[in-house]
Design an enzyme around this catalytic site. Structure first.
Site, PDB file in Angstrom:
ATOM      1  N   ASP A 234       0.809  -1.226   0.000  1.00  0.00           N
ATOM      2  CA  ASP A 234       0.000   0.000   0.000  1.00  0.00           C
ATOM      3  C   ASP A 234       0.840   1.273   0.000  1.00  0.00           C
ATOM      4  O   ASP A 234       0.373   2.323   0.453  1.00  0.00           O
ATOM      5  CB  ASP A 234      -0.966   0.014   1.197  1.00  0.00           C
ATOM      6  CG  ASP A 234      -2.008  -1.085   1.093  1.00  0.00           C
ATOM      7  OD1 ASP A 234      -2.387  -1.433  -0.035  1.00  0.00           O
ATOM      8  OD2 ASP A 234      -2.424  -1.603   2.148  1.00  0.00           O
ATOM      9  N   GLU A 235       2.058   1.201  -0.501  1.00  0.00           N
ATOM     10  CA  GLU A 235       2.919   2.388  -0.516  1.00  0.00           C
ATOM     11  C   GLU A 235       3.436   2.717  -1.915  1.00  0.00           C
ATOM     12  O   GLU A 235       4.391   3.460  -2.068  1.00  0.00           O
ATOM     13  CB  GLU A 235       4.097   2.194   0.453  1.00  0.00           C
ATOM     14  CG  GLU A 235       3.679   2.110   1.914  1.00  0.00           C
ATOM     15  CD  GLU A 235       4.857   2.041   2.866  1.00  0.00           C
ATOM     16  OE1 GLU A 235       5.985   2.343   2.428  1.00  0.00           O
ATOM     17  OE2 GLU A 235       4.648   1.691   4.039  1.00  0.00           O
TER      18      GLU A 235
END
Length: 290
Positions: A234-235
């Site tokens: 999620d980055e």
């Protein structure tokens, strides 16, 4: 809705390189020499990183000039200026594989938008670790592939997914609320061509029932983030985000409903911009020519 590009006559050139004198002149000279006429041009000069970004949508009046002619013609220009570039036929739809688990709002939205011509994509397959949305996919004429995932079969499932990506000549994989973490190796193999959507409560509200956690904390904004998939969970580089304001009167179920609406809208915009070659990735960030 704007008219669809003419096949074989309209093209999109995207590029990035170190900022230097003569870049725009070099691009326009190339276009002029290949009977090109600019329909839309956007550029961004990142002075902090000394980096230049550009997207040019153009048509070609000479019917004898092909996509391969344009690519071979731009090669020397790219080499001379140290340009990282891509050149595509603007009319060619992005071949897209959609992955989903137990929440179908994003899948349903993408299938509908594709059916109305709002997205320049083809969907040769929907893949899921559950069968919940098999009938939805088939109602749109899209083949559905059930690939169960357990701890013991994860490697086998990912191998099957990559097999489909290769067999179907997939350009883009969309994780439309696909609730499985992809391995680092799979993320690397899909680098730059996989988009994920999730709520924007991270990192504060991780794990199960994030909207219930947010409700207990009295959040005032509910949002969603669409980003490219990387091994860093999620980055990855962010493509688009959206928010909606809420207040104390909303219960967790209402927050979740509002959040799903935002997720669908944000993902659709990200897919649209990616398929129209409007997103240029640089490191862990993006330049988006909306």
């Amino acid at each position: 809705m704007s008219p669809r590009p003419q096949p074989g006559r309209e093209f999109v050139l995207t590029l990035s390189c170190p900022d230097q004198a003569g870049l725009v002149h070099a691009v326009t000279t190339f276009l002029l020499s290949h009977s090109g006429n600019i329909l839309e041009s956007r550029q961004f000069d990142d002075r902090r990183q000394d980096r230049f970004f550009m997207r040019v949508h153009f048509d070609v009046s000479d019917p004898g000039v092909s996509l391969e002619d344009l690519r071979s013609g731009f090669g020397p220009v790219g080499q001379a200026y140290g340009i990282s570039w891509q050149l595509h036929d603007a009319s060619t739809p992005t071949r897209t594989l959609i992955m989903v688990s137990k929440f179908g709002h994003c899948l349903n939205d993408l299938l509908f938008r594709k059916s109305t011509g709002a997205l320049n994509i083809e969907i040769p397959a929907v893949v899921s670790n559950h069968r919940d949305f098999e009938s939805l996919a088939r109602s749109h004429g899209v083949p559905f592939h059930h690939i169960p995932v357990t701890k013991e079969t994860k490697a086998e499932a990912e191998a099957r997914l990559l097999e489909l990506v290769r067999e179907l000549d997939i350009d883009l994989v969309i994780l439309a609320r696909y609730m499985q973490i992809l391995s680092d190796d799979l993320c690397k193999q899909l680098d730059g061509r996989a988009i994920n959507i999730h709520h924007s409560f991270l990192p504060s509200f991780k794990g199960a029932r994030p909207y219930a956690q947010a409700h207990r904390r009295g959040v005032k904004l509910v949002g969603a983030t669409a980003h490219y998939v990387t091994p860093d969970l999620d980055e990855g580089p962010i493509i688009e985000q959206g928010v909606v304001r809420v207040d104390h009167s909303r219960d967790p179920d209402e927050l979740a409903t509002m959040g799903r609406d935002v997720e669908a809208q944000v993902l659709a915009r990200a897919v649209e911009w990616h398929s129209d070659s409007r997103v240029l990735v640089h490191g862990n960030s993006t330049v988006v020519f909306r």
